[in-house]
Design a protein around this motif. Structure first.
Motif, short mmCIF file in Angstrom:
data_model
loop_
_atom_site.label_atom_id
_atom_site.label_comp_id
_atom_site.label_asym_id
_atom_site.label_seq_id
_atom_site.Cartn_x
_atom_site.Cartn_y
_atom_site.Cartn_z
N ILE A 232 24.64 50.31 35.07
CA ILE A 232 23.81 50.06 36.24
C ILE A 232 22.45 50.57 36.14
O ILE A 232 22.18 51.42 35.27
N CYS A 233 21.70 49.48 36.23
CA CYS A 233 20.23 49.56 36.02
C CYS A 233 19.44 49.94 37.18
O CYS A 233 19.66 49.23 38.26
N VAL A 234 18.74 50.74 37.40
CA VAL A 234 17.84 51.18 38.39
C VAL A 234 16.40 50.88 38.20
O VAL A 234 15.74 51.70 37.20
N ILE A 235 15.69 49.97 39.01
CA ILE A 235 14.31 49.50 38.56
C ILE A 235 13.36 49.48 39.73
O ILE A 235 13.66 49.15 40.94
N PRO A 236 12.43 50.41 39.75
CA PRO A 236 11.48 50.53 41.01
C PRO A 236 11.13 49.21 41.57
O PRO A 236 10.76 47.99 40.85
N ALA A 237 10.90 49.10 42.89
CA ALA A 237 10.67 47.80 43.58
C ALA A 237 9.21 47.32 43.01
O ALA A 237 9.13 46.16 43.06
N ASP A 238 8.45 48.48 42.65
CA ASP A 238 7.06 47.82 42.10
C ASP A 238 7.07 47.08 40.89
O ASP A 238 5.85 46.72 40.59
N ARG A 239 8.01 47.03 40.40
CA ARG A 239 7.94 46.71 38.86
C ARG A 239 8.77 45.49 38.40
O ARG A 239 8.99 44.95 37.36
N VAL A 240 9.21 44.89 39.41
CA VAL A 240 10.17 43.56 39.22
C VAL A 240 10.00 42.79 40.45
O VAL A 240 10.01 43.12 41.51
N GLU A 241 10.28 41.47 39.93
CA GLU A 241 10.87 40.44 41.01
C GLU A 241 11.54 39.58 40.33
O GLU A 241 11.81 39.35 39.14
N VAL A 242 12.60 38.89 41.02
CA VAL A 242 13.81 38.31 40.53
C VAL A 242 13.51 36.88 40.81
O VAL A 242 13.13 36.54 41.96
N ALA A 243 13.65 35.99 39.59
CA ALA A 243 13.42 34.47 39.73
C ALA A 243 14.72 33.85 39.61
O ALA A 243 15.27 34.27 38.23
N THR A 244 14.99 33.01 40.04
CA THR A 244 16.25 32.03 39.74
C THR A 244 15.73 30.52 39.92
O THR A 244 15.44 30.14 40.91
N GLU A 245 16.38 29.84 39.03
CA GLU A 245 15.95 28.44 38.86
C GLU A 245 17.20 27.67 39.40
O GLU A 245 18.27 28.08 39.28
N LEU A 246 16.75 26.87 40.54
CA LEU A 246 17.70 26.26 41.41
C LEU A 246 18.03 24.88 40.72
O LEU A 246 17.07 24.11 40.05
N ARG A 247 19.43 24.45 40.70
CA ARG A 247 19.62 23.30 39.97
C ARG A 247 20.31 22.27 40.98
O ARG A 247 20.84 22.72 41.93
N ARG A 248 20.13 21.12 41.00
CA ARG A 248 20.41 20.17 41.91
C ARG A 248 22.12 19.55 41.52
O ARG A 248 22.25 19.34 40.30
#
Length: 261
Positions: A232-248
């Protein structure tokens, strides 16, 4: 009080961002801020609560109002490919194989009652005495980024006792579990946002009022087809954003394929 405290918070944030007070330095004390902004102590306190929740300052008795050290917001590109580095062992999708990471402080390992969330994921009863390996990590040269707890099933410890040692050898605890008959381990990740515990906030130097991103990775044994380890990784909200590449999918291709209609 109206919205005056928000205006003061915005002004203090602007002054911090412009470098009037650098990370690690202290802002003027309450009395000075009260005089400067011409408001009561309660208004200043409310303004500082906003900055604390945003992770900009910490307010500690006898130390004053300190500007927090802030790492760069890290973009996690969520993929599904697990790679392997000869020295580090498995590298999970959130990390780049060529990026060095460091551990802050001394990693800890102990056997203690497992809380409800990891117990649910590990398929053991909450409160079961379970080995946990804890470390605080970040990309090299950056402030603490995340708190990482790895809970290893009692059966895994029995099969691979070295996972409980400080030095688990090349490839780490995952290699030891796989060598003991649980390989190949397969993983499933779960992601959610929640508030931190006071202990978690302290380890990664964040305010209690700030949410965290929790990434939980469940490793399933090939031998038992049940969870053998949970990280379990706990990351403060001000240090991260999640990006996911969408495929067709084929049905969404362009130019459109008449055969897919």
């Amino acid at each position: 009080m109206s919205a005056k405290y928000r205006d003061i918070a915005d002004d203090l944030r602007r002054r911090i961002d412009q470098g009037e007070w650098l990370p690690g330095t202290t802002l003027p004390d309450y009395a000075h801020l009260v005089q400067e902004y011409g408001v009561g102590r309660g208004v200043i306190g409310s303004a500082l609560e906003i900055l604390k929740a945003d992770g900009l300052v910490s307010v500690v008795k006898r130390r004053g109002i300190t500007v927090r050290e802030r790492g760069n917001r890290r973009r996690l590109k969520r993929g599904t490919l697990v790679t392997r580095d000869p020295g580090r062992g498995y590298v999970m999708p959130a990390a780049r194989p060529d990026e060095p990471w460091q551990v802050h402080g001394r990693p800890n390992r102990e056997t203690r009652p497992i809380p409800a969330r990891p117990a649910e994921l590990l398929c053991v009863e909450a409160g079961t005495e379970t080995l946990v390996r804890r470390r605080v990590t970040s990309p090299t040269g950056e402030p603490p980024f995340q708190l990482v707890d790895t809970w290893i099933h009692p059966q895994g410890v029995a099969d691979a006792p070295r996972v409980a040692e400080r030095d688990t050898g090349q490839g780490g605890y995952l290699d030891r579990l796989e060598e003991a008959g649980h390989g190949p381990i397969t993983w499933t990740e779960y992601m959610r946002v929640r508030m931190p515990t006071s202990e978690e906030a302290r380890h990664v130097d964040m305010p209690d009022a700030m949410p965290v991103l929790e990434l939980a990775r469940v490793g399933t044994s090939a031998r038992t087809n049940t969870p053998i380890e949970v990280t379990i990784c706990v990351i403060p909200a001000d240090r991260v954003e999640v990006a996911t590449e969408l495929r067709r999918a084929r049905s969404a291709q362009w130019p459109r394929d008449p055969a897919a209609s």
